[in-house]
Enzyme design. Structure first.
Site, PDB file in Angstrom:
ATOM      1  N   LYS A 147      24.939  22.039  73.419  1.00  0.00           N
ATOM      2  CA  LYS A 147      26.237  22.172  72.741  1.00  0.00           C
ATOM      3  C   LYS A 147      27.336  22.357  73.776  1.00  0.00           C
ATOM      4  O   LYS A 147      27.242  23.216  74.653  1.00  0.00           O
ATOM      5  CB  LYS A 147      26.225  23.344  71.763  1.00  0.00           C
ATOM      6  N   THR A 148      28.384  21.557  73.641  1.00  0.00           N
ATOM      7  CA  THR A 148      29.485  21.605  74.599  1.00  0.00           C
ATOM      8  C   THR A 148      30.807  21.899  73.906  1.00  0.00           C
ATOM      9  O   THR A 148      30.965  21.700  72.699  1.00  0.00           O
ATOM     10  CB  THR A 148      29.615  20.261  75.339  1.00  0.00           C
ATOM     11  N   GLY A 206      42.596  12.682  57.458  1.00  0.00           N
ATOM     12  CA  GLY A 206      41.615  11.674  57.830  1.00  0.00           C
ATOM     13  C   GLY A 206      41.991  10.802  59.008  1.00  0.00           C
ATOM     14  O   GLY A 206      41.189  10.606  59.934  1.00  0.00           O
ATOM     15  N   SER A 215      29.119  33.012  62.354  1.00  0.00           N
ATOM     16  CA  SER A 215      28.463  34.279  62.684  1.00  0.00           C
ATOM     17  C   SER A 215      29.457  35.370  63.055  1.00  0.00           C
ATOM     18  O   SER A 215      29.054  36.489  63.380  1.00  0.00           O
ATOM     19  CB  SER A 215      27.491  34.064  63.854  1.00  0.00           C
ATOM     20  N   ARG A 253      33.393  20.409  68.376  1.00  0.00           N
ATOM     21  CA  ARG A 253      34.830  20.133  68.302  1.00  0.00           C
ATOM     22  C   ARG A 253      35.504  20.786  67.100  1.00  0.00           C
ATOM     23  O   ARG A 253      36.697  21.050  67.112  1.00  0.00           O
ATOM     24  CB  ARG A 253      35.033  18.615  68.275  1.00  0.00           C
ATOM     25  N   LYS A 254      34.741  20.997  66.034  1.00  0.00           N
ATOM     26  CA  LYS A 254      35.279  21.599  64.807  1.00  0.00           C
ATOM     27  C   LYS A 254      36.528  20.845  64.328  1.00  0.00           C
ATOM     28  O   LYS A 254      37.610  21.425  64.157  1.00  0.00           O
ATOM     29  CB  LYS A 254      35.591  23.079  65.004  1.00  0.00           C
ATOM     30  N   PHE A 255      36.384  19.581  64.070  1.00  0.00           N
ATOM     31  CA  PHE A 255      37.506  18.783  63.574  1.00  0.00           C
ATOM     32  C   PHE A 255      38.025  19.355  62.259  1.00  0.00           C
ATOM     33  O   PHE A 255      37.252  19.723  61.370  1.00  0.00           O
ATOM     34  CB  PHE A 255      37.062  17.337  63.328  1.00  0.00           C
ATOM     35  N   VAL A 256      39.332  19.406  62.119  1.00  0.00           N
ATOM     36  CA  VAL A 256      39.949  19.783  60.850  1.00  0.00           C
ATOM     37  C   VAL A 256      41.381  19.253  60.843  1.00  0.00           C
ATOM     38  O   VAL A 256      42.252  19.780  61.523  1.00  0.00           O
ATOM     39  CB  VAL A 256      39.904  21.317  60.601  1.00  0.00           C
ATOM     40  N   ASP A 257      41.585  18.178  60.099  1.00  0.00           N
ATOM     41  CA  ASP A 257      42.918  17.586  59.989  1.00  0.00           C
ATOM     42  C   ASP A 257      42.854  16.485  58.936  1.00  0.00           C
ATOM     43  O   ASP A 257      41.799  16.241  58.334  1.00  0.00           O
ATOM     44  CB  ASP A 257      43.373  17.008  61.342  1.00  0.00           C
TER      45      ASP A 257
END
Length: 376
Positions: free
Chosen positions: A65-66, A107, A256, A101-105
């Site tokens: 994981k990066t 489309g 977590s 990256r946890k994309f959230v925006d």
């Protein structure tokens, strides 16, 4: 976690046969081959540290994981850069790369962030993840972007170059300044800088060769990316083929951290989005198994895993980091909570001997899995 879903007692080898996503199927088989369900969270400071850590801990892990944006000196070159080096190590040691990256925006924005920009995450990361606070449509947008990317990279450009000397009938002036066989006057062969009957200022260039470049698109047999790799980087982990070109998404369903604001309604929306996009969504980043429907076979990967020091009670209380992170042992997360892969970061990175500590975590996590499925 409500009830005991069949996936909790089904061995990974059997779950591989039932997987909807090609990359999930591959990952299950890789886990069995390496007897590992360990993900290393490689949150180090520099690109050199990252590559070195991936190489040394690679034999014990199945996922790396990066967070590319916290790495100093990240090289964005698509062929020789940091992503390409990690991809080579993933082939060598047998693990997948997960860019957290946890994309959230909206489309369109996430499509561009995923496939373009400086990092071009989709080119080197097999897996990424998303927070769907922006709505479930962003999952569809990312799935469409990944499908277009795969369609494009599954073909490689074949380029051929031919060089030849033209014959006289290729040109409009024909035999104008040549003999009956089309041979030019020696002065013309030197570029037309000699004197002729047209005067001192006469100039005539001669074409001595033509280079023809042709390109065609042909199916690429190897899923290796990038196509051009450095010498010595072509080795593949024995016992399994290279991973498929398919890209996968994990939905960030639970965290977590203490005081996390992800509600049950949000988590349920993640479950719905996963079921709607089984060909792209591999599973979840979660604190427990979210497989509840009979057909659910999503993979679960869980952060916040830590072991006490060697020799101490394995299932004793483990203090958090003082910044909101809470920890659980591999046994609790896998056997009780029902996760499949545990994520370990500082527990390995900060150890005196990270490769040895990674192996200790691998053994403990795999033992917990075997106990869960009754194969111990």
């Amino acid at each position: 976690m409500s009830g005991r879903h069949p996936t909790l007692t089904t061995p990974f080898a059997e779950r591989a046969k039932q997987a909807d996503h090609p990359l999930t199927e591959y990952l299950y088989r890789l886990m069995v081959l390496k007897s590992s369900n360990l993900c290393l969270s490689a949150d180090v400071h520099t690109a050199r540290e990252l590559v070195t850590l991936a190489d040394k801990a690679g034999p014990s892990i199945v996922v790396l994981k990066t967070h590319y944006d916290l790495i100093s000196g990240w090289d964005y070159n698509p062929v020789t850069g940091t992503g390409a080096k990690l991809a080579a190590l993933a082939r060598k040691h047998g693990f997948l790369i997960f860019e957290d990256r946890k994309f959230v925006d909206i489309g369109k924005t996430v499509q561009m962030q995923y496939t373009a920009g400086t990092a071009r995450i989709i080119d080197w990361a097999h897996i990424t993840n998303a927070n769907i606070d922006a709505g479930k449509d962003m999952v569809r947008a990312m799935a469409e972007a990944a499908a277009k990317w795969k369609e494009r990279i599954n073909y490689e450009v074949k380029t051929s170059v031919t060089v030849g000397t033209p014959v006289s009938d290729h040109f409009d002036d024909g035999l104008e300044n040549g003999d009956e066989n089309g041979r030019l006057d020696p002065r013309e062969q030197l570029g037309g800088y000699g004197r002729d009957d047209r005067g001192a200022d006469a100039r005539k260039g001669s074409i001595v060769s033509i280079t023809t470049v042709t390109q065609s698109f042909e199916p690429a047999d190897s899923p290796r990316l990038p196509k051009s790799i450095s010498e010595g980087d072509e080795s593949v982990f024995p016992g399994i083929e290279e991973p498929p070109t398919d890209r996968g998404l994990l939905l960030l369903a639970q965290m977590s951290s203490k005081g996390c604001l992800m509600t049950k309604e949000y988590t349920q929306a993640c479950v719905e989005a996963a079921r709607e996009h089984k060909k792209f969504v591999m599973g979840y980043v979660a604190q427990e198994s979210l497989n509840t429907a009979p057909e659910d076979n999503f993979i679960h990967i869980t952060p916040g895993c830590k072991l006490p020091p060697e020799g101490e009670e394995e299932n004793g209380h483990i203090e958090g980091d003082g910044l909101g992170q809470q920890y659980n042992t591999p046994a609790k997360l896998i056997s009780i909570k029902g996760t499949d892969i545990v994520i370990v970061g500082r527990g390995i990175i900060c150890a005196d001997d990270p490769p040895s500590e990674a192996e200790r975590y691998r053994k403990k996590a795999w033992k917990a899995y075997l106990s869960r499925v009754g194969s111990e």
